[in-house]
Design a protein around this motif. Structure first.
Motif, PDB file in Angstrom:
ATOM      1  N   ILE A   1     -10.994   6.770 -18.268  1.00 46.80           N
ATOM      2  CA  ILE A   1     -10.801   7.530 -17.011  1.00 46.80           C
ATOM      3  C   ILE A   1      -9.542   7.994 -17.124  1.00 46.80           C
ATOM      4  O   ILE A   1      -8.521   7.286 -16.983  1.00 46.80           O
ATOM      5  CB  ILE A   1     -10.638   6.243 -15.685  1.00 46.80           C
TER       6      ILE A   1
ATOM      7  N   ILE B   1     -12.806   9.398  -7.918  1.00 49.47           N
ATOM      8  CA  ILE B   1     -13.254   8.616  -9.330  1.00 49.47           C
ATOM      9  C   ILE B   1     -13.877   7.142  -8.772  1.00 49.47           C
ATOM     10  O   ILE B   1     -13.278   6.602  -8.230  1.00 49.47           O
ATOM     11  CB  ILE B   1     -11.642   8.263  -9.896  1.00 49.47           C
ATOM     12  N   THR B   2     -15.014   7.261  -9.272  1.00 50.75           N
ATOM     13  CA  THR B   2     -15.835   6.005  -9.050  1.00 50.75           C
ATOM     14  C   THR B   2     -15.921   5.233 -10.451  1.00 50.75           C
ATOM     15  O   THR B   2     -15.959   5.769 -11.334  1.00 50.75           O
ATOM     16  CB  THR B   2     -17.093   6.240  -8.441  1.00 50.75           C
ATOM     17  N   ASP B   3     -16.123   3.934 -10.095  1.00 50.59           N
ATOM     18  CA  ASP B   3     -16.049   3.101 -11.368  1.00 50.59           C
ATOM     19  C   ASP B   3     -16.609   1.652 -10.852  1.00 50.59           C
ATOM     20  O   ASP B   3     -16.118   1.098  -9.792  1.00 50.59           O
ATOM     21  CB  ASP B   3     -14.720   2.968 -12.037  1.00 50.59           C
TER      22      ASP B   3
ATOM     23  N   PHE C   1      -2.773   8.742 -12.368  1.00 45.48           N
ATOM     24  CA  PHE C   1      -2.635   7.474 -13.084  1.00 45.48           C
ATOM     25  C   PHE C   1      -2.150   7.534 -14.218  1.00 45.48           C
ATOM     26  O   PHE C   1      -1.640   6.682 -15.062  1.00 45.48           O
ATOM     27  CB  PHE C   1      -4.197   7.135 -12.743  1.00 45.48           C
TER      28      PHE C   1
ATOM     29  N   ARG D   1       0.763  -1.158  -0.125  1.00 41.59           N
ATOM     30  CA  ARG D   1       0.000  -0.005  -0.018  1.00 41.59           C
ATOM     31  C   ARG D   1       0.857   1.378   0.155  1.00 41.59           C
ATOM     32  O   ARG D   1       0.268   2.285  -0.229  1.00 41.59           O
ATOM     33  CB  ARG D   1      -1.027   0.147   1.177  1.00 41.59           C
TER      34      ARG D   1
ATOM     35  N   ILE E   1      -6.775   5.473  -3.484  1.00 41.90           N
ATOM     36  CA  ILE E   1      -6.352   6.842  -4.285  1.00 41.90           C
ATOM     37  C   ILE E   1      -7.395   7.173  -5.101  1.00 41.90           C
ATOM     38  O   ILE E   1      -7.655   8.403  -4.998  1.00 41.90           O
ATOM     39  CB  ILE E   1      -5.146   6.202  -5.153  1.00 41.90           C
ATOM     40  N   LEU E   2      -8.133   6.229  -5.787  1.00 47.75           N
ATOM     41  CA  LEU E   2      -9.358   6.564  -6.587  1.00 47.75           C
ATOM     42  C   LEU E   2     -10.450   7.032  -5.867  1.00 47.75           C
ATOM     43  O   LEU E   2     -10.927   8.008  -6.227  1.00 47.75           O
ATOM     44  CB  LEU E   2      -9.797   5.330  -7.391  1.00 47.75           C
TER      45      LEU E   2
ATOM     46  N   PHE F   1       3.037   3.988  -3.618  1.00 47.58           N
ATOM     47  CA  PHE F   1       2.707   5.366  -4.346  1.00 47.58           C
ATOM     48  C   PHE F   1       2.682   6.416  -3.367  1.00 47.58           C
ATOM     49  O   PHE F   1       2.492   7.505  -3.717  1.00 47.58           O
ATOM     50  CB  PHE F   1       1.319   5.119  -5.148  1.00 47.58           C
TER      51      PHE F   1
ATOM     52  N   LYS G   1      -9.456  10.463  -4.748  1.00 47.21           N
ATOM     53  CA  LYS G   1      -9.740  11.552  -6.131  1.00 47.21           C
ATOM     54  C   LYS G   1     -11.011  11.653  -6.620  1.00 47.21           C
ATOM     55  O   LYS G   1     -11.359  12.036  -7.461  1.00 47.21           O
ATOM     56  CB  LYS G   1      -8.756  10.949  -7.187  1.00 47.21           C
TER      57      LYS G   1
ATOM     58  N   PHE H   1     -13.451  -0.903 -10.206  1.00 50.72           N
ATOM     59  CA  PHE H   1     -12.671  -0.253  -9.198  1.00 50.72           C
ATOM     60  C   PHE H   1     -13.122  -0.133  -7.926  1.00 50.72           C
ATOM     61  O   PHE H   1     -12.613  -0.437  -6.732  1.00 50.72           O
ATOM     62  CB  PHE H   1     -11.995   0.799  -9.570  1.00 50.72           C
TER      63      PHE H   1
ATOM     64  N   GLU I   1      -5.461  -2.492  -2.902  1.00 50.72           N
ATOM     65  CA  GLU I   1      -6.322  -1.652  -1.910  1.00 50.72           C
ATOM     66  C   GLU I   1      -5.934  -0.301  -2.133  1.00 50.72           C
ATOM     67  O   GLU I   1      -6.755   0.278  -2.089  1.00 50.72           O
ATOM     68  CB  GLU I   1      -6.280  -2.307  -0.561  1.00 50.72           C
ATOM     69  N   SER I   2      -4.701  -0.150  -2.071  1.00 53.33           N
ATOM     70  CA  SER I   2      -4.247   1.335  -2.109  1.00 53.33           C
ATOM     71  C   SER I   2      -4.892   2.095  -3.435  1.00 53.33           C
ATOM     72  O   SER I   2      -4.966   3.215  -3.355  1.00 53.33           O
ATOM     73  CB  SER I   2      -2.701   1.408  -2.079  1.00 53.33           C
ATOM     74  N   ILE I   3      -4.883   1.302  -4.641  1.00 56.50           N
ATOM     75  CA  ILE I   3      -5.541   1.778  -5.874  1.00 56.50           C
ATOM     76  C   ILE I   3      -6.786   2.372  -5.705  1.00 56.50           C
ATOM     77  O   ILE I   3      -7.307   3.481  -5.826  1.00 56.50           O
ATOM     78  CB  ILE I   3      -5.346   0.929  -6.881  1.00 56.50           C
TER      79      ILE I   3
END
Lengths: 313, 313
Positions: free
Chosen positions: A251, B251-253, A256, A215, B245-246, A218, B249, B256, B240-242
């Motif tokens: 996206i 950013i929903t998808d 990213f 984790r 981060i999303l 980044f 930010k 993800f 999990e960190s991705i």
């Protein structure tokens, strides 16, 4: 500065490579000369197609090509006039200050050890990659695939090699070195990372901050991420796939978007007596251009010399 | 079906756990009873606070709690009336069909081996995790942290254990088993993955499809992802960190969003004579609720029994 570039390396060579070299002539300073190595007829015809009439891009003929799937050692032995062999020959005889290729990764790694040789005192040369940080900037991660099985002493050296790189290639003072592990606490880890932790902790030449976890890749915990080539390779390819999935889903995000391999263009080979960079097999002209910038930065900062001096001290 | 739940486990226990249990009473079928284990005064007061008057949630008193930072073996020995020890006691005496906790991971792993014991024939019990696929559905990845150093024979068993789980927990027929490696070709890998490849290939009980790489984690290549606990742990925490981060930010998808640990709620312990699930330390009520659903699915499909039968055959 003189940089040799394998015109025949990569899935879209020589077209994408020549185009990338021409892009680089517009962004690199005037003193940089680029030596395109490969089939001279093909290269000249591509340069002509793009209307190139300058003198900074030179062509060096090489009659053979090492394919992406060829066995590295066998191919290098059987193809002494391949673009990779010729490029390393120029690097070994100091005709160029750096050599880069988006071709056969194995041949690039083996070729480096064959030609310019391993730096004395370095156990195994590493392949490094740059990891974008959420806060901006980059970290350097090594190894990312050259050495699948690493002894603790090798991981310790990665900490040292990475520190020197982070200082000169990323302009980070006193870079923080983190050991990729499955927990933060000292004592966590494998039969390799546990003793590696001790060696890194005792090493006075680096700023070791302890274990980091998946984790933390980044975030700002570490500027140098130490891991074996197996873990680094899995992590790197996973990160690339995240970019691909986001791209597919349209996206976009400034952070990213930096996962895109094109943004850095290549992985430096560290621990050999010469500056060498390996690019991604699918390299686009933008990736080739950025690989040349990385090779130039390595040459400008005398990266290979700095590592040699450190390990011979 | 009877499921024991450690009311004292997790950073937000007992509040989040009790709330999660009440959420689950609304989504699980009527036959499922939940046994909340921990300080009965605290639990009763929370149930009262939420106005719960039903009979499906029962309270089992445990006077001790194992903290998140405690040494697993020491804590289990010194705290025989801890919620984790009491939970495993109920599982071992078959008073419940499954036990789950978002508490001390090490204590949950050690407690499983202490109480219900390892399945005969299984070299090391594994901790598994579920990985979302871009195309929908899930894969199961193991190990994700129970065993840092794995012998090839252990990786082979992960292929078998994962196959059985994928069949019954994910309803996948003839699941594709992939070995996480640093290249696709046979012969690539470490001193462990190379012989593991051979063992998996020769194993007639599974549908081995070969090596997969970091970039294949989220695609359809494999339903069962075999890796050592070190790699699995790094990969899991990276994923999990991705998501974090999303999320940060905004950013929903739909894809993800499934990276969110809450969506699955827990990691099954596989290879012990009982159905046990470990939740994330930061578990929210939603995560607890989903952990109960996973524990229930394991109980319904007789997961532990299926593994015991396979390995005793």
């Amino acid at each position: 500065m003189k940089i040799a570039l394998d015109a025949m390396g990569g899935d879209f060579a020589p077209d994408a490579v020549v185009e990338g070299a021409l892009l680089a002539t517009k962004t690199l300073t005037d003193e940089v000369e680029i030596f395109l190595i490969g089939d001279e007829d093909q290269i000249h015809s591509l340069l002509q197609k793009h209307g190139y009439t300058g003198s900074r891009v030179k062509v060096v003929h090489a009659s053979q090509v090492i394919g992406m799937g060829e066995h590295p050692t066998k191919a290098l032995t059987q193809k002494p006039d391949s673009s990779i062999a010729v490029g390393y020959g120029m690097l070994a005889t100091k005709k160029v200050d750096a050599f880069c290729s988006a071709g056969n990764t194995g041949a690039m790694l083996v070729g480096a050890v064959f030609s310019v040789k391993q730096v004395e005192g370095i156990l195994r040369p590493a392949l490094a990659s740059f990891v974008p940080k959420v806060s901006g900037g980059m970290a350097i991660m090594l190894d990312v695939g050259a050495i699948a099985d690493c002894k603790p002493e090798i991981l310790e050296q990665f900490g040292e090699i990475g520190s020197i790189c982070a200082q000169y290639l990323l302009d980070i003072k006193n870079p923080k070195v983190g050991l990729m592990n499955l927990g933060e606490e000292e004592g966590k880890g494998t039969m390799v990372t546990q003793p590696a932790y001790k060696l890194l902790k005792e090493n006075k030449g680096i700023n070791f901050i302890g274990n980091i976890e998946g984790r933390d890749l980044f975030n700002d915990k570490a500027d140098v991420i130490v891991c074996d080539g197996f873990t680094g390779n899995v992590v790197l390819k996973l990160a690339e796939s995240i970019y691909d999935i986001l791209h597919e889903k349209k996206i976009t995000d400034p952070f990213f978007d930096r996962f895109n391999y094109e943004a850095v263009g290549g992985s430096p080979i560290l621990g050999v007596n010469g500056n060498a960079v390996i690019g991604h097999g699918v390299s686009s002209p933008t990736a080739i251009c950025n690989m040349l910038h990385l090779a130039n930065k390595m040459a400008e900062t005398h990266m290979a010399d700095k590592l040699r001096k450190y390990f011979s001290a």
